[in-house]
Scaffold this motif. Structure first.
Motif, PDB file in Angstrom:
ATOM      1  N   TYR A 151       0.856  -1.185   0.000  1.00  0.00           N
ATOM      2  CA  TYR A 151       0.000   0.000   0.000  1.00  0.00           C
ATOM      3  C   TYR A 151       0.885   1.225   0.000  1.00  0.00           C
ATOM      4  N   CYS A 152       0.563   2.190  -0.856  1.00  0.00           N
ATOM      5  CA  CYS A 152       1.309   3.443  -0.917  1.00  0.00           C
ATOM      6  C   CYS A 152       0.437   4.565  -0.368  1.00  0.00           C
ATOM      7  N   PRO A 153       0.813   5.140   0.765  1.00  0.00           N
ATOM      8  CA  PRO A 153       0.001   6.230   1.325  1.00  0.00           C
ATOM      9  C   PRO A 153       0.038   7.494   0.479  1.00  0.00           C
ATOM     10  N   GLY A 154       1.108   7.644  -0.338  1.00  0.00           N
ATOM     11  CA  GLY A 154       1.241   8.851  -1.148  1.00  0.00           C
ATOM     12  C   GLY A 154       0.148   9.010  -2.185  1.00  0.00           C
ATOM     13  N   ASP A 155      -0.343   7.903  -2.730  1.00  0.00           N
ATOM     14  CA  ASP A 155      -1.430   7.982  -3.709  1.00  0.00           C
ATOM     15  C   ASP A 155      -2.671   7.214  -3.276  1.00  0.00           C
ATOM     16  N   GLN A 156      -2.628   6.656  -2.067  1.00  0.00           N
ATOM     17  CA  GLN A 156      -3.756   5.919  -1.489  1.00  0.00           C
ATOM     18  C   GLN A 156      -4.199   4.770  -2.394  1.00  0.00           C
ATOM     19  N   LYS A 157      -3.204   3.973  -2.823  1.00  0.00           N
ATOM     20  CA  LYS A 157      -3.495   2.847  -3.699  1.00  0.00           C
ATOM     21  C   LYS A 157      -2.851   1.572  -3.172  1.00  0.00           C
ATOM     22  N   VAL A 158      -3.559   0.474  -3.354  1.00  0.00           N
ATOM     23  CA  VAL A 158      -3.035  -0.863  -3.090  1.00  0.00           C
ATOM     24  C   VAL A 158      -2.485  -1.398  -4.400  1.00  0.00           C
ATOM     25  N   TYR A 159      -1.259  -1.940  -4.366  1.00  0.00           N
ATOM     26  CA  TYR A 159      -0.613  -2.462  -5.565  1.00  0.00           C
ATOM     27  C   TYR A 159      -0.479  -3.976  -5.437  1.00  0.00           C
ATOM     28  N   LEU A 160      -0.891  -4.684  -6.495  1.00  0.00           N
ATOM     29  CA  LEU A 160      -0.945  -6.138  -6.426  1.00  0.00           C
ATOM     30  C   LEU A 160      -0.611  -6.762  -7.770  1.00  0.00           C
ATOM     31  N   ASP A 161       0.404  -7.619  -7.781  1.00  0.00           N
ATOM     32  CA  ASP A 161       0.659  -8.508  -8.906  1.00  0.00           C
ATOM     33  C   ASP A 161      -0.069  -9.806  -8.592  1.00  0.00           C
ATOM     34  N   LEU A 162      -1.030 -10.163  -9.434  1.00  0.00           N
ATOM     35  CA  LEU A 162      -1.844 -11.345  -9.144  1.00  0.00           C
ATOM     36  C   LEU A 162      -1.018 -12.616  -9.104  1.00  0.00           C
ATOM     37  N   GLY A 163       0.174 -12.594  -9.702  1.00  0.00           N
ATOM     38  CA  GLY A 163       1.052 -13.748  -9.628  1.00  0.00           C
ATOM     39  C   GLY A 163       1.493 -14.060  -8.205  1.00  0.00           C
ATOM     40  N   PHE A 164       1.369 -13.081  -7.309  1.00  0.00           N
ATOM     41  CA  PHE A 164       1.729 -13.310  -5.914  1.00  0.00           C
ATOM     42  C   PHE A 164       0.895 -14.425  -5.299  1.00  0.00           C
ATOM     43  N   PHE A 165      -0.332 -14.559  -5.751  1.00  0.00           N
ATOM     44  CA  PHE A 165      -1.198 -15.586  -5.167  1.00  0.00           C
ATOM     45  C   PHE A 165      -0.705 -16.993  -5.493  1.00  0.00           C
ATOM     46  N   ASN A 166      -0.081 -17.162  -6.656  1.00  0.00           N
ATOM     47  CA  ASN A 166       0.542 -18.457  -6.961  1.00  0.00           C
ATOM     48  C   ASN A 166       1.679 -18.732  -5.996  1.00  0.00           C
ATOM     49  N   GLN A 167       2.477 -17.704  -5.709  1.00  0.00           N
ATOM     50  CA  GLN A 167       3.580 -17.845  -4.763  1.00  0.00           C
ATOM     51  C   GLN A 167       3.051 -18.124  -3.364  1.00  0.00           C
ATOM     52  N   LEU A 168       1.973 -17.431  -3.013  1.00  0.00           N
ATOM     53  CA  LEU A 168       1.373 -17.623  -1.692  1.00  0.00           C
ATOM     54  C   LEU A 168       0.972 -19.076  -1.495  1.00  0.00           C
ATOM     55  N   SER A 169       0.450 -19.686  -2.542  1.00  0.00           N
ATOM     56  CA  SER A 169       0.000 -21.069  -2.461  1.00  0.00           C
ATOM     57  C   SER A 169       1.153 -22.059  -2.548  1.00  0.00           C
ATOM     58  N   ARG A 170       1.991 -21.907  -3.565  1.00  0.00           N
ATOM     59  CA  ARG A 170       3.010 -22.912  -3.849  1.00  0.00           C
ATOM     60  C   ARG A 170       4.225 -22.809  -2.930  1.00  0.00           C
ATOM     61  N   GLN A 171       4.673 -21.600  -2.689  1.00  0.00           N
ATOM     62  CA  GLN A 171       5.883 -21.423  -1.880  1.00  0.00           C
ATOM     63  C   GLN A 171       5.581 -21.315  -0.397  1.00  0.00           C
ATOM     64  N   PHE A 172       4.498 -20.616  -0.065  1.00  0.00           N
ATOM     65  CA  PHE A 172       4.187 -20.361   1.338  1.00  0.00           C
ATOM     66  C   PHE A 172       3.171 -21.336   1.910  1.00  0.00           C
ATOM     67  N   GLY A 173       2.549 -22.157   1.064  1.00  0.00           N
ATOM     68  CA  GLY A 173       1.582 -23.133   1.570  1.00  0.00           C
ATOM     69  C   GLY A 173       0.298 -22.523   2.075  1.00  0.00           C
ATOM     70  N   ALA A 174      -0.091 -21.380   1.498  1.00  0.00           N
ATOM     71  CA  ALA A 174      -1.324 -20.703   1.915  1.00  0.00           C
ATOM     72  C   ALA A 174      -2.243 -20.584   0.709  1.00  0.00           C
ATOM     73  N   SER A 175      -3.052 -21.601   0.490  1.00  0.00           N
ATOM     74  CA  SER A 175      -3.930 -21.627  -0.672  1.00  0.00           C
ATOM     75  C   SER A 175      -5.347 -21.250  -0.279  1.00  0.00           C
ATOM     76  N   GLY A 176      -6.186 -21.019  -1.294  1.00  0.00           N
ATOM     77  CA  GLY A 176      -7.590 -20.726  -1.044  1.00  0.00           C
ATOM     78  C   GLY A 176      -7.941 -19.279  -1.310  1.00  0.00           C
TER      79      GLY A 176
END
Length: 306
Positions: A151-176
Motif C-alpha cells: 500500500y502506498c500512502p502517497g497515492d492511497q493505492k493498493v498495488y498487487l501482482d496477481l502472480g503473488f497468489f501463486n507464490q502464496l499457495s506454492r511457496q508459502f503453503g497458503a492456498s484458497g
C-alpha cells in the motif's frame, strides 16, 4: 467465499502488460510503502546488491524493447500454458476471474469500512487497487513484483501482482480464495490507518528512530492491519458470504507469512530483532481478535502488549 455475481469495485486500475521503464530515485525506507513480507531478514554477503543489479538490468532491457525472458529461453517467453498478462482494457485471459475476484473483495471492503466510518460520524475515502505485472511505479517509487503486495500512502493505492497468489499457495503453503482475500483486506487495513492518521504519524516518527525501534513500531502497525482485516472478515461472515474452510485459509495465510516462519523457511534460522511484521502467532492472534469482535477499539496494538 461466495463472491460470484456480487458488485465489483470501480476503483481497480489494470496496468497488467505495461512495461515499467527506468528506476526513479529516492526510495528512503521503501519510499513509505507498507507491504507484505516476502521472507528473509538478515542475509550474509552481497545478495541484496546483486538482486538490485539484476532488477535494474531487467527493466533497462525491457525499456529498450528487449524481453530478458525471451533471451534466456531462446524464444518467446512462456512456451505455452496459461496466459496471465493482459494489456489494459483487454479480455479473455485466464487471469480475468482472479481480477474479478479481487475487485469483488475490494468492493466488500468498501462497503464494510463505509459503514464503520459512518457509524463514527466520518466519511470513508475509498482506495484504489492497481493490478500490475513485473514492476510498477507509484507515488512511493518503483517496486518489482518481488516486493509483494503493498500500500502506498502517497497515492492511497493498493498495488498487487496477481502472480503473488501463486507464490502464496506454492511457496508459502497458503492456498484458497479467502487467503487471497485476507491479503487484500490487510493492505486495505493500511489505507484505513492512513486516512485516520495512524500511518502518517508512524512514517513521521520512524525518521527519528533507530532501526530496532522502527521495526518494533512497524510490528504494531502490521498487526493492527491484520486486526482490521479480521474486522472485515467479521462483517463478511455476517453477510453469509463465507464457505466452509474460509477462516482456516485466512488464519493459515497469517501464519505462513509471520516473520519467524518466513525466516525459518528462507534462511533456516530466525533473527527476532529484524522482525517488522510480527510472528505467526501474533498475526493469527490479532486477525482473530478483529474477526471475533468487529470493533475498532479492540485493534489498539499501540497501547496493548502484542
Amino acid at each position: 467465499m461466495r463472491w460470484k455475481g456480487r458488485r465489483q469495485s470501480n476503483n481497480v486500475e489494470d496496468r497488467r502488460g505495461e512495461r515499467g521503464g527506468g528506476l526513479p530515485g529516492g526510495f528512503g525506507r521503501s519510499g513509505g510503502r507498507v507491504r507484505l513480507p516476502m521472507g528473509g531478514g538478515r542475509r550474509a554477503g552481497g545478495g541484496l546488491s546483486g538482486i538490485i543489479i539484476l532488477v535494474v538490468l531487467f527493466f533497462a532491457l525491457r525499456a529498450c524493447g528487449i524481453d530478458p525472458l525471451e533471451m534466456l529461453s531462446g524464444g518467446p517467453a512462456g512456451g505455452g500454458g496459461q496466459v496471465t498478462q493482459q494489456a489494459p482494457g483487454g479480455s479473455g485471459t485466464a487471469s480475468d476471474e482472479m481480477s474479478q475476484f479481487v475487485s469483488v473483495v475490494l468492493a466488500e471492503t468498501e462497503d464494510t469500512w463505509k459503514g464503520i466510518f459512518q457509524s463514527q460520524g466520518m466519511q470513508y475515502q475509498e482506495p484504489s487497487m492497481v493490478l500490475f505485472t513485473d514492476g510498477v511505479r507509484s507515488a512511493c517509487g518503483f517496486a518489482s513484483s518481488a516486493s509483494g503486495p503493498f500500500y502506498c500512502p502517497g497515492d492511497q493505492k493498493v498495488y498487487l501482482d496477481l502472480g503473488f497468489f501463486n507464490q502464496l499457495s506454492r511457496q508459502f503453503g497458503a492456498s484458497g480464495d479467502f487467503a487471497q482475500a485476507y491479503v487484500v483486506a490487510h493492505e486495505v487495513g493500511h489505507h484505513v490507518q492512513n486516512i485516520t492518521g495512524i500511518l502518517p504519524r508512524f512514517n513521521e516518527m520512524r525518521q527519528r528512530m533507530s532501526q530496532a525501534e522502527a521495526n518494533a513500531m512497524s510490528i504494531r502497525v502490521e498487526l493492527q492491519a491484520d486486526c482490521f482485516a479480521g474486522i472485515w472478515a467479521h462483517y463478511t461472515a455476517q453477510k453469509g458470504l463465507l464457505e466452509e474452510g474460509d477462516l482456516e485459509e485466512a488464519l493459515n495465510a497469517a501464519n505462513q507469512i509471520g516473520d519467524d516462519t518466513l525466516q525459518r523457511r528462507t534462511q533456516g534460522y530466525v533473527v527476532p530483532e529484524s522482525f517488522n511484521h510480527g510472528t505467526s502467532e501474533q498475526r493469527r492472534t490479532w486477525f482473530s481478535r478483529g474477526l471475533k469482535s468487529g470493533r475498532l477499539a479492540d485493534c489498539d496494538t499501540f497501547n496493548e502488549p502484542v
